[in-house]
Structures are given as C-alpha cells and as structure tokens.
Scaffold this active site. Structure first.
Site: not given
Length: 328
Positions: A12, A65, A95, A134, A206-208, A229-230
């Site tokens: 999200p 979410q 967040c 999350k 999640n992350g990277g 994610g991105r």
C-alpha cells in the site's frame, strides 16, 4: 495455512496505489495480492464511502488497509467496508509520516502493542475477512530484537495470524517519510528469525525488495510472502510481469499487450468524465530500461493532463517504443 496470494504482494502506497494503479498492476499478475492506499477509519465513517472504497472486481485479490488507533472507530470502519467484498483488511502500524503521527497511528503504534491488539481484535469482530497487520521492526530507540517478538506475541494473542513486516526501523523524529524508506538499515535476518520463532504465523517481508529474483530467494529461505513497494510502481514491467511464476503459473503478458488491455478501462474512465492523466501517471514506468522508454514517458507526461487527451495519446506514446531501435 498462509494465504497463497501473499507469496507476492504490492505494498500500500499513499497517493500511488489507487484503483487505477491496481487495475493496471492486475493486468501484469493474476496472483499477487494488491493493497489499497491507507484509508483512515474516520474518513470511511464520515466521508464519501463509495469514492474511498469502490474498486473493480478484476482487482481481486485485493486488501483494504486502514489507519487508526481507536478500536471502536476501526471496528465501525471495518463493518462499513464489509459490503465491498475485500479479500483482507489490514491495519497500518508502519507509516512514519507526520500526518500519521499526529493522528496517533501508523508506526507510532509500535510503542503500544496492547492497543494494536485491541484495535485488531475489534476489527476481527466485525468481519469474516482475514485481519492482518503491517508493522516495522521498531521505532526510534527501541531495540528491534527485543520489541518485535513482544509485539508479535501480543498481537498474535488477539487472534491475528498474519504479519507483514517492513524490515527497517522508523525514526519518528529527524527523518522524513522518504528517508525512513531508505536510511534505516534493512534487517532481513531479524524477519527471518521471526518466522523461525513463530512458525505457526504467516510472516511476510517488506522493504528493499526490487526484483522477482530477490523475492524468490527470500521465499526459499522460509518466508511466507514478500511485498514489493516502489519497484512495482516505478518499474512494474520488470517487477510484476512474470511474477506468477512464483505460483508455478506461466502468465507473463507482453508490456505492449498490457497497454492494449488498459484501453477499454481508460475509455470507460474518460466516458465517465475522468481525465487521462489520472490513469497514465501510473503507467509511466512500464517500459523502464527498454528502448523507447523515455519517449513513452515524455509523450504521456506532457500530454495526458491536457483537455481532451484520450486514447490517441496512448497510441502516440506506444509508437515511441515501437519506433525505438533495439540495441544488442
């Protein structure tokens, strides 16, 4: 058993993963779980519910979410969302943005695991959907190796079985939201250790994560799922096309075919009074790293917000890709 859709999911992302973005992503993967942008519980209770909650049936599997820290509000928002038929409802405890902190939700909730447990318990009491969380590995001066297992134990005691863990701390003071996605070091071994410590729970990382090869390697180490994610936004062609191989599925459409498949959706949006840029802003990265990508982005960026912009502009942008020389 873990929900198989979570072998890969798209995070999200505020201002990014709206319904147009999710429809676009779904054309590249039939299997990955897609998440909405975070929607606050008060917004659902008091705001325009259809605008906040509507989505296309083609988006399934899709998760809602929520953001908030009041168990009663979160329960009410969950109950209101029931009729929309989401596949999951998720609570944001990760967040780090200022507007989230000021509302006492997001990553700051890592400081109060009993409140998180109360919130999730209240949400679960209002739905048959899976309720998930999350989170980060910790915030500020917390020691992740100490706080994260306590957080998981407390929340799991409320009946929650599914955790998506962003493998970075969040610094609530001193770092911007963007910096919080990049500066705190990743700690994949800690998340992997949580799966070993809590084998009965669904643990996703999640992350990277930027490539499908990375996702596959993490799954091979025992995690139940990986969230991109991105990379899924800025380079969706590489991040999502072919992702269904993680389920043994050979669905892998050509990027040009994805553009063609978007046209009926775009046409319906325009016919309903929408603007082209509301959709094409999510498509700019489709050809990243491929010949013609710059021309594709330029044509859409310059023209999609102009009055009357329509499908002809999509064809012009695609022609930039088709005309680009292929390098060896």
């Amino acid at each position: 058993m873990p929900n198989e859709a979570h072998r890969l999911s798209v995070a999200p992302m505020m201002d990014w993963t709206d319904r147009h973005c999710r429809f676009f992503h779904r054309l590249m993967t039939r299997r990955a779980m897609l998440y909405t942008e975070m929607v606050t519980a008060p917004a659902i209770i008091h705001g325009p519910k259809a605008r906040l909650l509507d989505y296309s049936a083609e988006e399934h599997p899709v998760a809602l979410q929520l953001g908030g820290s009041d168990p009663r509000e979160l329960a009410q928002a969950t109950a209101l969302a029931r009729g929309w038929g989401y596949d999951e409802v998720n609570l944001n405890c990760g967040c780090p943005s200022d507007r989230v902190q000021s509302g006492c939700f997001g990553a700051v909730l890592m400081e109060n695991p009993p409140l998180v447990a109360d919130c999730l318990r209240a949400m679960a009491g209002e739905t048959d959907m899976p309720v998930t969380v999350k989170c980060r590995i910790g915030v500020d001066d917390q020691e992740p190796a100490e706080i994260l297992p306590r957080f998981i134990e407390t929340v799991a005691a409320a009946g929650i079985r599914h955790f998506v863990i962003h493998a970075r701390k969040a610094w609530l003071q001193g770092l911007s939201p963007k910096e919080n996605r990049e500066i705190p070091p990743l700690d994949y071994p800690l998340v992997l250790a949580m799966k070993q410590r809590f084998p009965e729970l669904t643990i996703c990382l999640n992350g990277g994560v930027a490539t499908l090869d990375q996702a596959r390697a993490l799954l091979d180490q025992g995690l139940d799922g990986v969230m991109i994610g991105r990379a899924a936004y800025h380079d969706p062609g590489h991040a999502l096309i072919g992702a269904d191989a993680l389920w043994g599925d050979d669905f892998a459409p050509d990027a040009h075919a994805v553009v063609q498949a978007m046209k009926p959706y775009i046409d319906a949006h325009l016919s309903g009074g929408g603007r082209l840029h509301q959709i094409t802003r999510h498509m700019l990265g489709l050809f990243t790293g491929r010949p013609g990508a710059r021309g594709w982005r330029r044509v859409l960026s310059e023209g999609a917000s102009r009055p009357g912009a329509g499908l002809a502009l999509i064809d012009r942008a695609l022609a930039e890709v088709q005309a680009a020389p292929v390098t060896a």
